[in-house]
Design an enzyme around this catalytic site. Structure first.
Site, PDB file in Angstrom:
ATOM      1  N   GLU A 396     -61.388  27.957  33.494  1.00  0.00           N
ATOM      2  CA  GLU A 396     -60.271  26.844  33.827  1.00  0.00           C
ATOM      3  C   GLU A 396     -60.085  26.580  35.179  1.00  0.00           C
ATOM      4  O   GLU A 396     -59.838  27.187  35.973  1.00  0.00           O
ATOM      5  CB  GLU A 396     -58.983  27.740  33.369  1.00  0.00           C
ATOM      6  CG  GLU A 396     -58.940  28.015  31.897  1.00  0.00           C
ATOM      7  CD  GLU A 396     -57.957  29.346  31.630  1.00  0.00           C
ATOM      8  OE1 GLU A 396     -56.889  29.104  32.324  1.00  0.00           O
ATOM      9  OE2 GLU A 396     -58.174  30.105  30.529  1.00  0.00           O
ATOM     10  N   LEU A 437     -58.537  25.969  27.909  1.00  0.00           N
ATOM     11  CA  LEU A 437     -57.655  26.979  28.454  1.00  0.00           C
ATOM     12  C   LEU A 437     -57.616  28.218  27.096  1.00  0.00           C
ATOM     13  O   LEU A 437     -56.643  28.010  26.347  1.00  0.00           O
ATOM     14  CB  LEU A 437     -56.154  26.772  28.613  1.00  0.00           C
ATOM     15  CG  LEU A 437     -55.305  27.484  29.476  1.00  0.00           C
ATOM     16  CD1 LEU A 437     -54.159  26.398  29.868  1.00  0.00           C
ATOM     17  CD2 LEU A 437     -54.657  28.396  28.747  1.00  0.00           C
ATOM     18  N   ALA A 438     -58.639  28.700  27.449  1.00  0.00           N
ATOM     19  CA  ALA A 438     -58.932  29.847  26.138  1.00  0.00           C
ATOM     20  C   ALA A 438     -59.757  30.891  26.607  1.00  0.00           C
ATOM     21  O   ALA A 438     -61.194  30.621  26.893  1.00  0.00           O
ATOM     22  CB  ALA A 438     -59.448  28.991  24.897  1.00  0.00           C
ATOM     23  N   GLU A 439     -59.242  32.078  27.118  1.00  0.00           N
ATOM     24  CA  GLU A 439     -60.015  33.124  27.828  1.00  0.00           C
ATOM     25  C   GLU A 439     -61.195  33.643  26.842  1.00  0.00           C
ATOM     26  O   GLU A 439     -62.107  33.949  27.335  1.00  0.00           O
ATOM     27  CB  GLU A 439     -59.001  34.064  28.138  1.00  0.00           C
ATOM     28  CG  GLU A 439     -57.982  33.851  29.275  1.00  0.00           C
ATOM     29  CD  GLU A 439     -56.880  32.858  29.212  1.00  0.00           C
ATOM     30  OE1 GLU A 439     -56.697  32.195  30.053  1.00  0.00           O
ATOM     31  OE2 GLU A 439     -56.669  32.868  27.922  1.00  0.00           O
ATOM     32  N   GLN A 461     -58.687  32.646  35.093  1.00  0.00           N
ATOM     33  CA  GLN A 461     -57.971  32.221  36.321  1.00  0.00           C
ATOM     34  C   GLN A 461     -56.959  33.227  36.890  1.00  0.00           C
ATOM     35  O   GLN A 461     -56.736  33.444  38.208  1.00  0.00           O
ATOM     36  CB  GLN A 461     -57.006  31.132  35.694  1.00  0.00           C
ATOM     37  CG  GLN A 461     -56.558  30.357  36.793  1.00  0.00           C
ATOM     38  CD  GLN A 461     -56.214  28.884  36.236  1.00  0.00           C
ATOM     39  OE1 GLN A 461     -55.021  28.869  35.732  1.00  0.00           O
ATOM     40  NE2 GLN A 461     -56.981  28.136  36.277  1.00  0.00           N
ATOM     41  N   PHE A 462     -56.254  34.255  36.173  1.00  0.00           N
ATOM     42  CA  PHE A 462     -55.538  35.283  36.679  1.00  0.00           C
ATOM     43  C   PHE A 462     -55.933  36.642  35.883  1.00  0.00           C
ATOM     44  O   PHE A 462     -55.940  36.071  34.550  1.00  0.00           O
ATOM     45  CB  PHE A 462     -54.090  35.002  36.708  1.00  0.00           C
ATOM     46  CG  PHE A 462     -53.558  33.968  37.614  1.00  0.00           C
ATOM     47  CD1 PHE A 462     -53.240  34.272  38.861  1.00  0.00           C
ATOM     48  CD2 PHE A 462     -53.764  32.649  37.135  1.00  0.00           C
ATOM     49  CE1 PHE A 462     -52.707  33.379  39.857  1.00  0.00           C
ATOM     50  CE2 PHE A 462     -53.191  31.530  38.001  1.00  0.00           C
ATOM     51  CZ  PHE A 462     -52.687  31.917  39.493  1.00  0.00           C
ATOM     52  N   ASP A 464     -53.824  38.570  34.893  1.00  0.00           N
ATOM     53  CA  ASP A 464     -52.661  38.629  33.805  1.00  0.00           C
ATOM     54  C   ASP A 464     -52.913  37.914  32.469  1.00  0.00           C
ATOM     55  O   ASP A 464     -52.313  38.471  31.577  1.00  0.00           O
ATOM     56  CB  ASP A 464     -51.401  38.015  34.548  1.00  0.00           C
ATOM     57  CG  ASP A 464     -51.394  38.514  36.013  1.00  0.00           C
ATOM     58  OD1 ASP A 464     -50.429  39.454  36.095  1.00  0.00           O
ATOM     59  OD2 ASP A 464     -52.110  38.076  36.754  1.00  0.00           O
ATOM     60  N   ILE A 466     -56.068  37.879  30.949  1.00  0.00           N
ATOM     61  CA  ILE A 466     -57.388  38.398  30.669  1.00  0.00           C
ATOM     62  C   ILE A 466     -57.385  38.830  29.368  1.00  0.00           C
ATOM     63  O   ILE A 466     -58.483  38.705  28.623  1.00  0.00           O
ATOM     64  CB  ILE A 466     -58.179  39.266  31.618  1.00  0.00           C
ATOM     65  CG1 ILE A 466     -59.542  39.271  31.417  1.00  0.00           C
ATOM     66  CG2 ILE A 466     -57.531  40.678  31.356  1.00  0.00           C
ATOM     67  CD1 ILE A 466     -60.156  40.137  32.570  1.00  0.00           C
ATOM     68  N   PRO A 468     -56.346  37.834  26.019  1.00  0.00           N
ATOM     69  CA  PRO A 468     -57.121  37.098  24.940  1.00  0.00           C
ATOM     70  C   PRO A 468     -58.324  37.366  24.874  1.00  0.00           C
ATOM     71  O   PRO A 468     -58.837  37.099  23.774  1.00  0.00           O
ATOM     72  CB  PRO A 468     -56.600  35.711  25.335  1.00  0.00           C
ATOM     73  CG  PRO A 468     -55.460  35.748  26.020  1.00  0.00           C
ATOM     74  CD  PRO A 468     -55.590  36.851  26.790  1.00  0.00           C
ATOM     75  N   HIS A 509     -48.062  37.167  37.480  1.00  0.00           N
ATOM     76  CA  HIS A 509     -49.295  37.008  38.389  1.00  0.00           C
ATOM     77  C   HIS A 509     -49.493  38.128  39.416  1.00  0.00           C
ATOM     78  O   HIS A 509     -49.896  37.657  40.618  1.00  0.00           O
ATOM     79  CB  HIS A 509     -48.770  35.490  39.130  1.00  0.00           C
ATOM     80  CG  HIS A 509     -48.917  34.397  38.133  1.00  0.00           C
ATOM     81  ND1 HIS A 509     -47.873  33.951  37.494  1.00  0.00           N
ATOM     82  CD2 HIS A 509     -49.711  33.244  38.208  1.00  0.00           C
ATOM     83  CE1 HIS A 509     -48.077  32.932  36.875  1.00  0.00           C
ATOM     84  NE2 HIS A 509     -49.051  32.311  37.267  1.00  0.00           N
TER      85      HIS A 509
END
Length: 708
Positions: A396, A437-439, A461-462, A464, A466, A468, A509
């Site tokens: 992302e 935007l889909a882990e 990205q974070f 927090d 991860i 999914p 975060h």
């Protein structure tokens, strides 16, 4: 709810030989299932799940595709499809009895979890829906190879198609929708085959999604290149062949993905652990028996003169003899060797803990031109991408700009922390690109790309967010090599900013949670605390052949105390090699990440009080450097294990337990721990400071330990 009769697709004419071959595959798959069921009842097979009722559709699919040329991502009912592609009865039975020679897993997985390298059947797993994104990634590899001119190097053919199969129930999974959306967006040559038998164990399709027909819900994608062939009679192999021919042709001609939904039956229970009579009426079961292709297609072949009754019986006898002989051979096959369970947990060809990865002496002078951790991560990515054209970077916001036409005008994003800034401009949008935007999409597609020979270095990205992707990380990425007995691998690097000390990062975060991942066999976990270590460990992560979770403490990205020179394009630090940050005599601190510097700050204060503290930075969490831990404990005889995560159930608990177990007689005091409070990280800075371990907490721990 009564099912409406499925429509029969218009079929291209098949030759007599093709029609007979279809029936042979259908009948062989049924007899293999029946033989395996008998073996289960005799306790010679330990689990059984069947593909009964799906055979006609699958036999047709096998005839429309090319084993060893196209790629296949199955689910657990695809016996006839596997058989039609060349997976022999003996191969299947070797999996049934858990033999060492089982081509799918060497006895490590349940039967019906197909995998065959020569046929390009990718290792199958049990979590429903995990195969979709991997299949899209494998199909994406075809396009990326063309764009990068890597077809010959990676052995990828320009006319390949990827087939991914599923039952109707699995279409409820979010990863199914992510898979279809990604496939349509990327226009990759993948065919989704929905084998709709009306039930997910006992739950009917209309409970899974509105209307009970997933193809009807996907109609909006048709305008974007998805071919949908719906309501096919999956018990009619000729109609199924026509539908699949159209879908495969659409994908092979690069018009985009296709989806076929075919109505099949499930006349046997879900598995031998299930009893369908508990939730299906007699009328339903009678209707399924009426449509059974083993009977109906045989009658059709005789009626249209393809086979006489005698020829049909001869074919059946031949199949039965093949099945019986295959079973006899499998029964006599050797089981896996005792102690072989550790094989293929990690690569046996490339060892990232070896001296080959130890070039730390090449760091150079750190006193001048020092760069931050984020700068050296960026520089390392650029070095490695220049060296290896197989490396792909995506996630992302990682691209400079998704719309290439504005790249000259804008400075470029390059990630929310700028770790990937400039990579797209330097290496092109076919190698550095944004994901949705889909882990789960990020990791799932990376697995498919890695299976085809690319080296994905992806970013979550974070930390927090991860979660999914957890199924793709734990159930897939980390165990692909092991579960396939070394046949397949997915050496993906997953970069992720982690942890707190952000002043305002708050609950979502500032998370840690690394022990969740160090608990996963087959996954390397790295957590540097300095710019130089980040550069050396990232290069090792990229060049090794194992999946790596690369944790980057984001608080340290732009600190000045941990700066370092760019050590050049060959600088590596082996996994499992700790760094002694500070020599000491009285006690040892074993730590990593953000807490390294806090331990050092406290040690400076402790020295004023006459307490000499040694600090060991682990740098990698799986594997960790036990020999360095032994040395420091035997040197100081007092030890503190520290980390930023919560005290209870944290990473340090394992270290403390092992030290107490194996080094007890070298200790002059109990092992102590310093960690965060057992709660979430708060937004208000003063409260955050109170929750997370601070230098004063370390200093207090040093004083207390010295009094014991």
């Amino acid at each position: 709810m009564a099912a409406t009769p499925p429509q029969t697709a218009t079929a291209e004419p098949l030759t007599r030989e093709q029609r007979v071959a279809l029936y042979r595959t259908i009948y062989a798959a049924r007899r293999i299932d029946d033989k395996e069921i008998t073996g289960k009842r005799q306790n010679k097979v330990f689990f059984q799940i069947n593909g009964v009722g799906h055979e006609a559709l699958q036999a047709a699919a096998a005839m429309c595709l090319r084993p060893g040329h196209d790629w296949f991502f199955f689910y657990y009912r695809d016996r006839a499809l596997a058989y039609g592609l060349g997976y022999t009865a003996k191969d299947m039975f070797l999996g049934s009895v858990g033999a060492e020679a089982d081509p799918a897993s060497g006895g490590r997985q349940m039967p019906s979890h197909w995998g065959h390298r020569a046929l390009n059947i990718f290792t199958t797993s049990s979590p429903t829906g995990s195969q979709f994104l991997q299949a899209v990634g494998a199909a994406e590899a075809i396009l990326r190879a063309e764009q990068g001119g890597l077809q010959e190097q990676l052995g990828i053919k320009s006319d390949e198609v990827v087939l991914v199969t599923t039952g109707d129930g699995t279409c409820s999974e979010g990863e199914f929708w992510e898979g279809v959306s990604n496939a349509v967006n990327l226009k990759v040559p993948v065919v989704f085959l929905v084998e709709d038998n009306g039930y997910a164990i006992s739950v009917p399709s209309e409970v899974q999604y509105p209307g009970g027909n997933v193809a009807a819900l996907l109609k909006g994608y048709e305008a974007h290149g998805l071919l949908i062939v719906d309501d096919v009679d999956g018990c009619d192999p000729v109609a199924s062949h026509a539908a699949l021919q159209a879908a495969v042709a659409h994908a092979r001609s690069r018009k985009g993905p296709a989806l076929v939904r075919a109505r099949v039956i499930r006349p046997y229970s879900h598995s031998l652990s299930d009893d369908e009579q508990l939730y299906k009426s007699k009328a339903q079961r009678d209707e399924e028996a009426r449509r059974d292709p083993v009977r109906t297609f045989a009658e059709r072949l005789v009626a249209q003169g393809d086979l006489t009754e005698a020829q049909l019986q001869m074919l059946r006898d031949e199949v039965q003899a093949e099945v019986d002989a295959a079973w006899a051979e499998a029964e006599a096959a050797a089981p896996p060797a005792s102690g072989s369970f550790y094989r293929h947990l990690y690569s046996e060809d490339v060892d990232p803990t070896s001296a080959a990865f130890d070039t730390e002496h090449a760091a150079g002078d750190q006193a001048t031109g020092a760069k931050t951790m984020i700068d050296l991560i960026n520089a390392t990515l650029k070095h490695e991408m220049a060296r290896d054209p197989r490396i792909l970077v995506f996630g992302e916001d990682v691209a400079d700009a998704s719309r290439a036409e504005i790249l000259e005008e804008v400075k470029g994003k390059g990630g929310v922390f700028k770790a990937t800034h400039g990579l797209q401009k330097q290496f092109g949008g076919h190698r550095v690109y944004n994901s949705p935007l889909a882990e789960a999409t990020i990791v799932g597609r990376a697995i498919g790309l890695a299976a085809r020979g690319f080296k994905p270095v992806v970013e979550i990205q974070f930390f927090d967010y991860i979660w999914p992707a957890m199924q793709q990380l734990r159930d897939e990425l980390a165990n692909i090599r092991w579960r396939s007995n070394g046949t397949f691998a997915a050496p993906v690097v997953v970069r992720v900013p982690i942890a707190g000390y952000l002043m305002g990062g708050a609950t979502y975060h500032s998370q840690c949670g690394e022990s969740t991942f160090t608990h996963i066999p087959g996954l390397r976990v790295v957590c540097p605390s300095s710019a130089l270590d980040a550069a050396g460990l990232l290069r090792t992560a990229i060049r090794c052949e194992d999946p790596v979770l690369f944790l980057e403490p984001k608080h340290l990205y732009r600190q000045t105390h941990n700066k370092g020179n760019d050590p050049g394009p060959e600088f590596m630090i082996p996994f499992g090699k700790a760094r002694t940050v500070r020599e000491g005599r009285d006690l040892s601190v074993i730590t990593y990440g953000n807490t390294v510097h806090r331990a050092v700050q406290a040690a400076r204060e402790a020295e004023k009080e006459g307490i000499s503290v040694e600090i060991l930075d682990l740098r990698t969490l799986n594997p960790y450097d036990w020999s360095a831990i032994e040395r420091t404990v035997k040197k100081t005889h007092r030890v503190i294990v520290a980390h930023e995560d919560t005290l209870s159930w944290g990473y340090g608990s394992e270290l403390a337990a092992r030290i107490a177990d194996e080094l007890f007689f070298h200790l002059d005091a109990p092992v102590r721990r310093v960690a965060a409070k057992d709660t979430w990280v708060a937004y208000q800075p003063a409260l955050e400071d109170e929750i997370l371990p601070q230098p004063k907490d370390f200093l207090e721990a040093y004083r207390k330990l010295m009094k014991v």
